[in-house]
Scaffold this motif. Structure first.
Motif, PDB file in Angstrom:
ATOM      1  N   VAL A   1     -12.645   3.710  30.718  1.00 29.09           N
ATOM      2  CA  VAL A   1     -13.506   4.835  30.361  1.00 29.09           C
ATOM      3  C   VAL A   1     -14.943   4.364  30.498  1.00 29.09           C
ATOM      4  O   VAL A   1     -15.319   3.319  29.969  1.00 29.09           O
ATOM      5  N   ILE A   2     -15.721   5.147  31.236  1.00 29.46           N
ATOM      6  CA  ILE A   2     -17.139   4.872  31.405  1.00 29.46           C
ATOM      7  C   ILE A   2     -17.926   5.968  30.708  1.00 29.46           C
ATOM      8  O   ILE A   2     -17.393   7.037  30.417  1.00 29.46           O
ATOM      9  N   GLY A   3     -19.199   5.700  30.462  1.00 24.68           N
ATOM     10  CA  GLY A   3     -20.019   6.689  29.792  1.00 24.68           C
ATOM     11  C   GLY A   3     -20.365   7.856  30.690  1.00 24.68           C
ATOM     12  O   GLY A   3     -20.083   9.010  30.363  1.00 24.68           O
TER      13      GLY A   3
ATOM     14  N   ALA B   1     -12.093   7.793  22.891  1.00 26.26           N
ATOM     15  CA  ALA B   1     -10.793   7.548  22.253  1.00 26.26           C
ATOM     16  C   ALA B   1      -9.733   8.496  22.793  1.00 26.26           C
ATOM     17  O   ALA B   1      -8.594   8.078  23.049  1.00 26.26           O
ATOM     18  N   LEU B   2     -10.088   9.759  22.986  1.00 30.21           N
ATOM     19  CA  LEU B   2      -9.138  10.738  23.513  1.00 30.21           C
ATOM     20  C   LEU B   2      -8.707  10.382  24.938  1.00 30.21           C
ATOM     21  O   LEU B   2      -7.522  10.450  25.276  1.00 30.21           O
ATOM     22  N   LEU B   3      -9.665   9.982  25.788  1.00 24.83           N
ATOM     23  CA  LEU B   3      -9.339   9.612  27.176  1.00 24.83           C
ATOM     24  C   LEU B   3      -8.471   8.360  27.223  1.00 24.83           C
ATOM     25  O   LEU B   3      -7.534   8.276  28.020  1.00 24.83           O
TER      26      LEU B   3
ATOM     27  N   GLY C   1     -12.007  11.661  35.858  1.00 16.56           N
ATOM     28  CA  GLY C   1     -12.119  12.936  35.172  1.00 16.56           C
ATOM     29  C   GLY C   1     -12.644  12.783  33.763  1.00 16.56           C
ATOM     30  O   GLY C   1     -12.665  11.675  33.219  1.00 16.56           O
ATOM     31  N   ASP C   2     -13.047  13.910  33.191  1.00 21.80           N
ATOM     32  CA  ASP C   2     -13.610  13.859  31.844  1.00 21.80           C
ATOM     33  C   ASP C   2     -12.780  14.618  30.813  1.00 21.80           C
ATOM     34  O   ASP C   2     -13.247  14.881  29.714  1.00 21.80           O
ATOM     35  N   THR C   3     -11.527  14.948  31.177  1.00 22.22           N
ATOM     36  CA  THR C   3     -10.647  15.610  30.218  1.00 22.22           C
ATOM     37  C   THR C   3      -9.327  14.860  30.094  1.00 22.22           C
ATOM     38  O   THR C   3      -8.926  14.117  31.002  1.00 22.22           O
ATOM     39  N   GLU C   4      -8.659  15.107  28.986  1.00 27.37           N
ATOM     40  CA  GLU C   4      -7.335  14.523  28.773  1.00 27.37           C
ATOM     41  C   GLU C   4      -6.390  14.936  29.893  1.00 27.37           C
ATOM     42  O   GLU C   4      -5.624  14.117  30.411  1.00 27.37           O
ATOM     43  N   SER C   5      -6.453  16.211  30.311  1.00 27.60           N
ATOM     44  CA  SER C   5      -5.550  16.683  31.366  1.00 27.60           C
ATOM     45  C   SER C   5      -5.863  16.037  32.707  1.00 27.60           C
ATOM     46  O   SER C   5      -4.958  15.829  33.526  1.00 27.60           O
ATOM     47  N   ASP C   6      -7.136  15.688  32.965  1.00 26.65           N
ATOM     48  CA  ASP C   6      -7.474  14.934  34.179  1.00 26.65           C
ATOM     49  C   ASP C   6      -6.738  13.598  34.200  1.00 26.65           C
ATOM     50  O   ASP C   6      -6.160  13.200  35.216  1.00 26.65           O
ATOM     51  N   ILE C   7      -6.810  12.903  33.090  1.00 22.28           N
ATOM     52  CA  ILE C   7      -6.181  11.578  33.006  1.00 22.28           C
ATOM     53  C   ILE C   7      -4.672  11.693  33.137  1.00 22.28           C
ATOM     54  O   ILE C   7      -4.037  10.933  33.878  1.00 22.28           O
ATOM     55  N   LEU C   8      -4.081  12.665  32.454  1.00 25.84           N
ATOM     56  CA  LEU C   8      -2.631  12.854  32.553  1.00 25.84           C
ATOM     57  C   LEU C   8      -2.220  13.215  33.977  1.00 25.84           C
ATOM     58  O   LEU C   8      -1.191  12.734  34.470  1.00 25.84           O
ATOM     59  N   GLU C   9      -3.014  14.034  34.657  1.00 27.85           N
ATOM     60  CA  GLU C   9      -2.735  14.387  36.051  1.00 27.85           C
ATOM     61  C   GLU C   9      -2.715  13.130  36.920  1.00 27.85           C
ATOM     62  O   GLU C   9      -1.797  12.933  37.716  1.00 27.85           O
ATOM     63  N   GLY C  10      -3.721  12.294  36.758  1.00 28.11           N
ATOM     64  CA  GLY C  10      -3.776  11.050  37.538  1.00 28.11           C
ATOM     65  C   GLY C  10      -2.625  10.118  37.222  1.00 28.11           C
ATOM     66  O   GLY C  10      -2.018   9.524  38.122  1.00 28.11           O
ATOM     67  N   ARG C  11      -2.298   9.969  35.951  1.00 29.41           N
ATOM     68  CA  ARG C  11      -1.177   9.103  35.554  1.00 29.41           C
ATOM     69  C   ARG C  11       0.128   9.636  36.143  1.00 29.41           C
ATOM     70  O   ARG C  11       0.951   8.876  36.649  1.00 29.41           O
ATOM     71  N   ASN C  12       0.310  10.967  36.059  1.00 30.84           N
ATOM     72  CA  ASN C  12       1.539  11.565  36.589  1.00 30.84           C
ATOM     73  C   ASN C  12       1.647  11.425  38.099  1.00 30.84           C
ATOM     74  O   ASN C  12       2.750  11.465  38.641  1.00 30.84           O
ATOM     75  N   ALA C  13       0.526  11.243  38.768  1.00 32.13           N
ATOM     76  CA  ALA C  13       0.529  11.040  40.221  1.00 32.13           C
ATOM     77  C   ALA C  13       0.648   9.562  40.589  1.00 32.13           C
ATOM     78  O   ALA C  13       0.724   9.227  41.763  1.00 32.13           O
TER      79      ALA C  13
ATOM     80  N   CYS D   1     -16.679   9.822  29.641  1.00 31.86           N
ATOM     81  CA  CYS D   1     -16.680  10.439  28.311  1.00 31.86           C
ATOM     82  C   CYS D   1     -17.910  11.270  27.984  1.00 31.86           C
ATOM     83  O   CYS D   1     -17.807  12.239  27.234  1.00 31.86           O
ATOM     84  N   GLU D   2     -19.079  10.964  28.514  1.00 31.50           N
ATOM     85  CA  GLU D   2     -20.274  11.657  28.043  1.00 31.50           C
ATOM     86  C   GLU D   2     -20.475  13.044  28.637  1.00 31.50           C
ATOM     87  O   GLU D   2     -21.265  13.828  28.103  1.00 31.50           O
TER      88      GLU D   2
END
Length: 166
Positions: free
Chosen positions: A154-156, A144-146, A108-120, A128-129
């Motif tokens: 994190v990939i471009g 940095a945010l991701l 995913g490309d948002t902070e909430s995407d990453i948090l969703e995956g971590r929570n799962a 990031c781009e």
């Protein structure tokens, strides 16, 4: 409590967004190619979104024409909550018959995407781009945010995903 007002505004907003969503939404460059490679390896693709099911209806045929048709799509109204809760991911896994979550990857490309995956309990890869944050903060700020959200990598661009997963 402003919640009733917010809900009324959202209810008014949905028809307006449905009218223009297809015009301004397009598959991110590189996604179609990566999807084709993943499918050639027998990898299933589940998708989650912040959009409602009604908002997604006009987008799905367009996305398919542009090379992206997930094997499963789950929206917040399908499960009663959006990100960062893991329920959309879990519903994808259930419908696809895939487990355990730790063997899957959330991209995913948002902070909430990453948090969703971590929570799962999944491995997470941030892109990031293509993020809105890249527009606001630049690619380095988005990266940095991701990472701060807990992304494993994190990939471009999504075009780099195939190499990251191979």
């Amino acid at each position: 409590d402003g919640e009733p007002d917010a809900e009324a505004l959202f209810a008014d907003f949905i028809p307006l967004q449905r009218e223009c969503i297809a015009e301004f939404s397009h598959v991110i460059p590189g996604v179609a190619e990566v999807v084709e490679k993943l499918r050639s390896e027998g990898i299933l693709i589940g998708s989650t979104t912040g959009y409602t099911r009604a908002m997604m209806e006009p987008l799905l045929p367009q996305a398919a024409r542009e090379g992206f048709a997930p094997d499963c799509l789950v929206t917040p109204d399908d499960v009663g909550a959006g990100r960062p809760a893991p329920w959309m991911i879990f519903e994808n896994l259930k419908r696809l018959g895939v487990y355990p979550p730790g063997d899957c990857v959330k991209v995913g490309d948002t902070e909430s995407d990453i948090l969703e995956g971590r929570n799962a309990g999944m491995r997470t890869i941030g892109v990031c781009e293509s993020s809105n944050e890249a527009v606001l903060r630049g690619a380095d700020g988005a990266r940095a945010l991701l990472l701060a959200a807990g992304a494993d990598r994190v990939i471009g661009t999504v075009a780099e995903l195939w190499e990251e997963l191979a």
